[in-house]
Scaffold this active site. Structure first.
Site, PDB file in Angstrom:
ATOM      1  N   GLY A 100       0.826  -1.200   0.000  1.00  0.00           N
ATOM      2  CA  GLY A 100       0.000   0.000   0.000  1.00  0.00           C
ATOM      3  C   GLY A 100       0.862   1.253   0.000  1.00  0.00           C
ATOM      4  O   GLY A 100       0.595   2.204   0.727  1.00  0.00           O
ATOM      5  N   HIS A 101       1.914   1.229  -0.837  1.00  0.00           N
ATOM      6  CA  HIS A 101       2.805   2.377  -0.933  1.00  0.00           C
ATOM      7  C   HIS A 101       3.619   2.290  -2.230  1.00  0.00           C
ATOM      8  O   HIS A 101       3.583   1.289  -2.935  1.00  0.00           O
ATOM      9  CB  HIS A 101       3.745   2.454   0.276  1.00  0.00           C
ATOM     10  CG  HIS A 101       4.702   1.308   0.364  1.00  0.00           C
ATOM     11  ND1 HIS A 101       4.420   0.154   1.066  1.00  0.00           N
ATOM     12  CD2 HIS A 101       5.947   1.132  -0.151  1.00  0.00           C
ATOM     13  CE1 HIS A 101       5.449  -0.670   0.978  1.00  0.00           C
ATOM     14  NE2 HIS A 101       6.381  -0.105   0.234  1.00  0.00           N
ATOM     15  N   ALA A 102       4.359   3.360  -2.487  1.00  0.00           N
ATOM     16  CA  ALA A 102       5.339   3.398  -3.576  1.00  0.00           C
ATOM     17  C   ALA A 102       6.611   4.003  -2.993  1.00  0.00           C
ATOM     18  O   ALA A 102       6.597   4.563  -1.897  1.00  0.00           O
ATOM     19  CB  ALA A 102       4.827   4.243  -4.741  1.00  0.00           C
TER      20      ALA A 102
END
Length: 137
Positions: free
Chosen positions: A53-55
């Site tokens: 749930g991130h980059a």
């Protein structure tokens, strides 16, 4: 800054040495396009939970399912792609600027991550709206 598109991302074969006593896979030399700065692994993830749930702005990561299976949903800001990791001799190289979510972990799944950087909170984009702004800049 140029970021890879989702269609450029796919599984990468890891050298597999087959032996009657058991198989061995090796990652060494210039196999990855970066030096490994951090190694961590996810395990005991409930089947209905998700991780990621991130980059990352700078960091690259190489994911391997050492045991079991899980899905990696990739998003480049325009398109999405889901890849199942379920073999310890195949890995997924995630370049910078790609949103990722890991889900559908099987019982006993272990996800190994070989990262190009040490943990640095400033490198994470944790809100999808911020990711979209990052991609448009």
């Amino acid at each position: 800054m140029v970021y890879k598109k989702i269609e450029d991302i796919d599984l990468i074969d890891i050298q597999k040495i087959t032996d009657p006593r058991g198989n061995l896979s090796v990652i060494e030399g210039d196999f990855l396009p970066y030096s490994i700065e951090r190694v961590y692994y996810l395990y005991d993830v409930p089947s209905d939970a998700y991780r990621g749930g991130h980059a990352h702005k700078e960091q690259q990561e190489f994911l391997i399912a050492l045991s079991g299976s899980f899905e990696v949903v990739l998003d480049d800001g325009e398109n999405k792609k889901s890849i199942t990791l379920n073999k310890p001799n195949k890995g997924l190289l995630i370049p910078t600027g790609i949103w990722r979510e890991l889900e559908n972990f099987s019982s006993g799944a272990v996800c190994l991550v070989l990262s190009s950087g040490k943990f640095l909170e400033d490198d994470y984009i944790r809100e999808y709206e911020d990711f979209q702004l990052f991609k448009s800049s």
